[in-house]
Design a protein around this motif. Structure first.
Motif, short mmCIF file in Angstrom:
data_model
loop_
_atom_site.label_atom_id
_atom_site.label_comp_id
_atom_site.label_asym_id
_atom_site.label_seq_id
_atom_site.Cartn_x
_atom_site.Cartn_y
_atom_site.Cartn_z
N UNK B 6 36.76 37.63 43.70
CA UNK B 6 36.59 38.45 44.90
C UNK B 6 37.61 39.57 44.94
N UNK B 7 38.84 39.22 44.59
CA UNK B 7 39.90 40.23 44.61
C UNK B 7 39.58 41.37 43.65
N UNK B 8 39.08 41.00 42.45
CA UNK B 8 38.76 42.03 41.46
C UNK B 8 37.61 42.90 41.95
N UNK B 9 36.59 42.24 42.52
CA UNK B 9 35.46 43.00 43.06
C UNK B 9 35.94 43.95 44.16
N UNK B 10 36.84 43.44 45.01
CA UNK B 10 37.37 44.27 46.09
C UNK B 10 38.12 45.48 45.53
N UNK B 11 38.88 45.22 44.47
CA UNK B 11 39.64 46.31 43.83
C UNK B 11 38.70 47.38 43.30
N UNK B 12 37.62 46.93 42.62
CA UNK B 12 36.67 47.90 42.03
C UNK B 12 36.00 48.70 43.14
N UNK B 13 35.56 47.99 44.19
CA UNK B 13 34.92 48.70 45.31
C UNK B 13 35.92 49.66 45.96
#
Lengths: 290, 307
Positions: B6-13
């Motif tokens: 989730x953290x990585x997805x949040x970073x990408x977004x």
């Protein structure tokens, strides 16, 4: 015979550049051999030497005084760097030393820009060697002849110092096997500092010597490092003799390349290095690779 | 695992929508961070995982950049912008790696450095590559329905590629191949004794790292619209090396973090004082001395432990 004359003049140019590289690379190779440190900031010591020389000449008006004092100043900086930065890293891998000395390049380059400004400054040659001499029909700046003579004398002095004195025996023992040297009761710590300062001082000396030929500018430290490293690799890491032979080869290769193959001149020293490494991976006078 | 995802997805977004909140300059900084982050991650595959410290990684960054510049000027499609630069960098890595992996330690560092300087020497002197001035006025890629001349589309294209590069490298280091690389790093003779063709693994790692670095070089050319011989300079490799170290070797996220720290520090300090090189240099010296595990190491509280 203009061709022979040209050949002769170029060979002298190559020789003066070669002995300069020798003074620079001998410190690099000793520091590597002894301390196992690839000192990327070695070129920075060369730059510091040139600027210290510049200031000393401006203050005293005496080139010879600057030539004697600038290496001492740079040597002292070497002592400080070795004690404060490198000593805590000896037990770590080579990577940290590479990085730390890379950081020092930035630090010193900007420090020099801050103190002396970024523009190119030339160091005037001493009055005694400001003219030119004619040797068998070839006209050569007399300062270049001085550089050649000085470099060759230094090579002999260094050879005697390292091969013929007790201090040299200690250094050689340290280069060969520093643990063994420590076991023999030699204060390796102090020898390490001494060798580092000595190498730095020699780099400073070559900086002053180079001043009248190449002038002083802040990026000179990072630029000269590559040919100096190539000399060390060609000659063999940690080898004094290799440093001398490597310097003479690279000095001639670069000078003749510039004169005869200007389109590829920058490439030639790399080709020489690649050729040597293909034939002898450990360099001309290096110990066999593990 | 899920919180991390989730953290990585949040970073990408977050990176993708960044231009909606920030001005031109911060967006440009983020784009630089992404490109240098890709470059640093590729170097970390060599350094942190396979234990090969290269001071010549700029060779592949530069080859990617030059090939992209030449090709994009002819036709700004995907082949020019991504495939050709990647293939050329892979080829260069194969050739340089073939010679370099035979030696190790300091010899490897110097040999790789010399190879990248050769590229510098050639591009500096060859007239049809623009010599000293390099190649200027390079258009950005326009294909697959993308028009990267549009700032927003270019930004999304960069974020997407950085995410893909990170994902690929992450898959590689977690694969059996990645474990063999780590084994070689730990103890090369043992891996050899176990029957692994160590040199083949090292060469493959070198080629993968070179290919990714080539893509980073191409993206850099597209960002600034030009490429100069300076891309090949050994100091370019040194800067990438510093980014990896600042972040912490052997952690891909650390490389991205290191790139961010380097570029932010550089831009922050240079906006306050002309003396940014001095402060940058001093920071690195202090980091090496007092935070040997890098930022990631310090965050994990494992300072002082080295592989």
């Amino acid at each position: 015979m203009p061709f022979v004359l040209d050949l002769f003049a170029q060979a002298l140019n190559g020789l003066s550049y070669g002995v300069l590289l020798f003074l620079l690379s001998v410190g690099l190779t000793l520091i590597f051999g002894m301390l196992d440190v690839v000192n990327l900031a070695h070129g920075s010591f060369y730059m510091l030497g040139a600027y210290a020389g510049l200031t000393l000449i401006a203050a005293t008006g005496n080139f010879w005084l600057a030539l004697a004092a600038a290496p001492l100043v740079v040597g002292m900086i070497g002592v400080v760097i070795e004690r404060s930065c490198l000593r805590p890293l000896y037990w770590r891998g080579p990577l940290d030393q590479v990085l730390l000395t890379f950081g020092l390049i930035y630090l010193f380059e900007d420090l020099v820009k801050w103190i002396w400004g970024g523009r190119i400054r030339s160091i005037p040659p001493p009055d005694l060697f400001s003219g030119s001499v004619t040797l068998w029909g070839a006209t050569v700046p007399s300062y270049r002849m001085f550089v050649i003579a000085f470099g060759l004398v230094m090579a002999v002095v260094l050879w005697l110092l390292i091969e013929r004195t007790r201090l040299g025996a200690i250094i050689r023992a340290g280069v060969f096997d520093s643990e063994m040297a420590a076991g023999m009761g030699i204060n390796v710590d102090r020898v390490f500092t001494g060798v580092f300062a000595f190498g730095a001082g020699l780099a400073g000396l070559s900086g002053v010597i180079a001043g009248p030929i190449q002038s002083a500018q802040p990026p000179m430290g990072a630029t000269i490092l590559v040919p100096a490293l190539i000399v060390v690799v060609v000659g063999g890491l940690g080898s004094l003799k290799g440093s001398l032979v490597g310097s003479l080869i690279i000095g001639q290769a670069e000078t003749f390349g510039k004169a005869w193959l200007p389109g590829a001149s920058m490439l030639i020293i790399y080709l020489v290095m690649a050729l040597v490494l293909l034939l002898r991976p450990q360099g001309l006078f290096g110990r066999a690779l593990k | 695992m899920i919180p991390r995802g989730i953290a990585i997805a949040a970073l990408i977004v977050g990176a993708a929508v960044f231009p909606a909140f920030a001005g031109k300059y911060p967006v440009k900084l983020l784009q630089e961070i992404l490109i240098w982050g890709i470059f640093a991650m590729s170097l970390d595959l060599l350094m942190g995982y396979a234990g090969m410290v290269s001071l010549g990684h700029s060779a592949f960054f530069g080859v990617g950049g030059y090939v992209a510049a030449l090709a994009l000027l002819k036709s700004p499609d995907v082949v020019s912008g991504l495939l050709l630069p990647a293939a050329a960098a892979a080829l260069a890595a194969l050739a340089i790696g073939f010679f370099s992996i035979r030696v190790s330690g300091v010899y490897f560092i110097m040999l790789t450095l010399a190879f990248s300087q050769m590229f510098y020497a050639v591009t500096f002197q060859v007239a049809w590559l623009g010599a000293e001035d390099g190649i200027v006025g390079v258009p950005r890629l326009a294909a697959l329905g993308l028009d990267t001349a549009q700032p927003l589309q270019f930004h999304l294209y960069l974020v997407g590629l950085a995410a893909v590069a990170a994902l690929c490298l992450w898959r590689i280091v977690r694969s059996p191949f990645g474990h063999v690389l780590r084994g070689i790093h730990e103890n090369e003779p043992r891996m050899e004794a176990l029957g692994y063709a160590v040199n083949r693994y090292k060469l493959l790692a070198f080629v993968i790292a070179g290919t990714v670095a080539g893509v980073a070089g191409s993206l850099y050319t597209q960002l600034v619209g030009s490429i100069t011989p300076d891309a090949f300079l050994w100091t370019t490799s040194g800067e990438a090396l510093l980014m990896v170290i600042i972040g912490g070797t052997g952690t891909l996220a650390g490389s991205m973090l290191g790139a961010a720290a380097f570029i932010l520090l550089q831009s922050l300090v240079s906006s306050y004082t002309e003396r940014w090189m001095l402060i940058l240099g001093l920071t690195f010296v202090l980091l090496v001395l007092f935070a040997p595990g890098g930022l990631v190491g310090a965050l994990r509280g494992r300072v002082g432990i080295r592989s």
